[in-house]
Design a protein around this motif. Structure first.
Motif, mmCIF file in Angstrom:
data_model
loop_
_atom_site.group_PDB
_atom_site.id
_atom_site.type_symbol
_atom_site.label_atom_id
_atom_site.label_comp_id
_atom_site.label_asym_id
_atom_site.label_seq_id
_atom_site.Cartn_x
_atom_site.Cartn_y
_atom_site.Cartn_z
ATOM 1 N N UNK A 202 0.865 -1.176 0.000
ATOM 2 C CA UNK A 202 0.000 0.000 0.000
ATOM 3 C C UNK A 202 0.903 1.227 0.000
ATOM 4 N N UNK A 203 0.537 2.220 -0.761
ATOM 5 C CA UNK A 203 1.295 3.474 -0.793
ATOM 6 C C UNK A 203 0.404 4.590 -0.281
ATOM 7 N N UNK A 204 0.955 5.378 0.649
ATOM 8 C CA UNK A 204 0.213 6.520 1.202
ATOM 9 C C UNK A 204 0.764 7.823 0.662
ATOM 10 N N UNK A 205 -0.142 8.769 0.491
ATOM 11 C CA UNK A 205 0.235 10.124 0.113
ATOM 12 C C UNK A 205 -0.789 11.097 0.633
ATOM 13 N N UNK A 206 -0.353 12.113 1.343
ATOM 14 C CA UNK A 206 -1.243 13.148 1.887
ATOM 15 C C UNK A 206 -2.375 12.541 2.714
ATOM 16 N N UNK A 207 -2.066 11.498 3.499
ATOM 17 C CA UNK A 207 -3.048 10.944 4.424
ATOM 18 C C UNK A 207 -4.070 10.024 3.816
ATOM 19 N N UNK A 208 -3.838 9.556 2.594
ATOM 20 C CA UNK A 208 -4.769 8.640 1.935
ATOM 21 C C UNK A 208 -3.987 7.519 1.254
ATOM 22 N N UNK A 209 -4.646 6.406 0.987
ATOM 23 C CA UNK A 209 -4.040 5.329 0.215
ATOM 24 C C UNK A 209 -4.147 5.670 -1.265
ATOM 25 N N UNK A 210 -3.004 5.735 -1.944
ATOM 26 C CA UNK A 210 -3.002 6.123 -3.363
ATOM 27 C C UNK A 210 -2.673 4.939 -4.278
ATOM 28 N N UNK A 211 -2.273 3.814 -3.679
ATOM 29 C CA UNK A 211 -1.978 2.613 -4.472
ATOM 30 C C UNK A 211 -2.152 1.394 -3.589
ATOM 31 N N UNK A 212 -2.694 0.327 -4.170
ATOM 32 C CA UNK A 212 -2.753 -0.971 -3.499
ATOM 33 C C UNK A 212 -2.544 -2.053 -4.549
ATOM 34 N N UNK A 213 -1.629 -2.982 -4.283
ATOM 35 C CA UNK A 213 -1.376 -4.048 -5.236
ATOM 36 C C UNK A 213 -0.220 -4.922 -4.792
ATOM 37 N N UNK A 214 0.159 -5.844 -5.628
ATOM 38 C CA UNK A 214 1.278 -6.728 -5.324
ATOM 39 C C UNK A 214 2.598 -5.981 -5.493
ATOM 40 N N UNK A 215 3.673 -6.499 -4.899
ATOM 41 C CA UNK A 215 4.990 -5.889 -5.136
ATOM 42 C C UNK A 215 5.320 -5.797 -6.626
ATOM 43 N N UNK A 216 4.950 -6.818 -7.382
ATOM 44 C CA UNK A 216 5.227 -6.801 -8.817
ATOM 45 C C UNK A 216 4.475 -5.674 -9.512
ATOM 46 N N UNK A 217 3.211 -5.473 -9.115
ATOM 47 C CA UNK A 217 2.416 -4.387 -9.711
ATOM 48 C C UNK A 217 3.043 -3.031 -9.411
ATOM 49 N N UNK A 218 3.602 -2.880 -8.203
ATOM 50 C CA UNK A 218 4.247 -1.614 -7.849
ATOM 51 C C UNK A 218 5.551 -1.434 -8.628
ATOM 52 N N UNK A 219 6.280 -2.520 -8.831
ATOM 53 C CA UNK A 219 7.501 -2.437 -9.645
ATOM 54 C C UNK A 219 7.191 -1.923 -11.044
ATOM 55 N N UNK A 220 6.062 -2.364 -11.569
ATOM 56 C CA UNK A 220 5.702 -2.008 -12.944
ATOM 57 C C UNK A 220 5.026 -0.639 -13.045
ATOM 58 N N UNK A 221 4.639 -0.057 -11.917
ATOM 59 C CA UNK A 221 3.932 1.227 -11.911
ATOM 60 C C UNK A 221 4.928 2.355 -11.619
ATOM 61 N N UNK A 222 5.659 2.754 -12.619
ATOM 62 C CA UNK A 222 6.704 3.771 -12.434
ATOM 63 C C UNK A 222 6.110 5.129 -12.071
ATOM 64 N N UNK A 223 4.912 5.436 -12.539
ATOM 65 C CA UNK A 223 4.289 6.728 -12.224
ATOM 66 C C UNK A 223 4.015 6.857 -10.737
ATOM 67 N N UNK A 224 3.469 5.793 -10.124
ATOM 68 C CA UNK A 224 3.194 5.822 -8.687
ATOM 69 C C UNK A 224 4.489 5.950 -7.893
ATOM 70 N N UNK A 225 5.493 5.180 -8.264
ATOM 71 C CA UNK A 225 6.760 5.242 -7.543
ATOM 72 C C UNK A 225 7.374 6.632 -7.653
ATOM 73 N N UNK A 226 7.330 7.204 -8.837
ATOM 74 C CA UNK A 226 7.935 8.514 -9.070
ATOM 75 C C UNK A 226 7.212 9.607 -8.286
ATOM 76 N N UNK A 227 5.885 9.541 -8.274
ATOM 77 C CA UNK A 227 5.107 10.609 -7.628
ATOM 78 C C UNK A 227 5.075 10.497 -6.117
ATOM 79 N N UNK A 228 5.024 9.275 -5.594
ATOM 80 C CA UNK A 228 4.750 9.120 -4.160
ATOM 81 C C UNK A 228 5.883 8.510 -3.340
ATOM 82 N N UNK A 229 6.911 7.946 -4.009
ATOM 83 C CA UNK A 229 7.938 7.230 -3.252
ATOM 84 C C UNK A 229 9.351 7.740 -3.477
ATOM 85 N N UNK A 230 9.684 7.992 -4.715
ATOM 86 C CA UNK A 230 11.067 8.338 -5.027
ATOM 87 C C UNK A 230 11.373 9.790 -4.653
ATOM 88 N N UNK A 231 12.612 9.995 -4.218
ATOM 89 C CA UNK A 231 13.026 11.343 -3.813
ATOM 90 C C UNK A 231 13.476 12.143 -5.036
#
Length: 231
Positions: A202-231
């Motif tokens: 699960x990925x959180x951003x601004x107090x809400x869940x913005x993504x839910x899925x398997x680790x593989x789905x998160x690996x493949x979702x570069x937009x979510x990682x870029x916007x909510x996880x990567x510095x």
């Protein structure tokens, strides 16, 4: 097991969580990811009754919102905060002893289990916790919580500031929990450990869940990682 619906949390007038929905199933490791300030730690504190909140937090079908932290712990939820709250003047063994929950059922974990999992704690058994290294204190906090025999353990940033070898030990520890039927809600910033051992992310951003899925789905979702996880 744990089912959270429309959870809102507040620090005074500051509205931190905005309608969080999530669940953790039996024997599951769920990673809760996000940048600092996204609301991950507040979610853990809300479950444990440590912040003002409203919504629904169901544990095995029972609403625990409004209960005291010790009542929630006695229901079977363990909590390892990120600040490594050891009792500094007590020895390692005494800290573990304080974690024990007296009940009629046979506990899953013993002192021997803790010392087998982390031999360094056995070496420091009679040492005051206050003089342990950061990594040793993290091991001790994790093990003390386990001595309470929880069915779900919420762990906040367990690898923060730890050496790579200790991080590997923590990962093995979490997998050992799952093997014994303990569910884990893992709050982490490090994607590597979370992606390697979790069943869902699960990925959180601004107090809400913005993504839910398997680790593989998160690996493949570069937009979510870029916007909510990567510095």
């Amino acid at each position: 097991m744990l089912n959270i619906k429309n959870l809102h949390a507040y620090y005074g007038k500051s509205h931190v969580l905005h309608g969080v929905d999530m669940e953790v199933g039996e024997g599951e490791i769920v990673a809760l990811l996000g940048r600092n300030g996204s609301g991950r730690s507040t979610t853990a504190k809300a479950v444990m009754g440590l912040v003002a909140c409203d919504g629904s937090v169901q544990w095995r079908g029972q609403n625990v919102l409004g209960k005291a932290p010790f009542e929630i712990a006695h229901l079977g939820i363990g909590y390892v905060p990120e600040n490594r709250d050891v009792f500094p003047k007590l020895t390692v063994h005494q800290n573990l002893l304080l974690g024990q929950k007296h009940s009629k059922k046979q506990a899953r974990w013993s002192f021997e289990d803790m010392y087998t999992m982390f031999p360094r704690l056995k070496e420091r058994e009679h040492t005051e916790a206050g003089v342990l290294s950061g990594g040793e204190q993290q091991m001790l906090t994790l093990c003390r919580t386990l001595m309470g025999d929880p069915d779900l353990i919420i762990i906040d940033e367990p690898t923060e500031g730890l050496a790579p070898k200790i991080v590997e030990l923590v990962a093995q520890y979490l997998q050992a929990l799952r093997a014994r039927g303990v569910s884990v809600l893992l709050i982490e910033q490090k994607l590597t450990i979370a992606m390697a051992i979790s069943d869902r992310c699960l990925v959180m951003g601004h107090g809400s869940i913005v993504f839910e899925g398997t680790p593989q789905a998160l690996r493949e979702d570069s937009d979510t990682r870029k916007e909510w996880l990567e510095v």
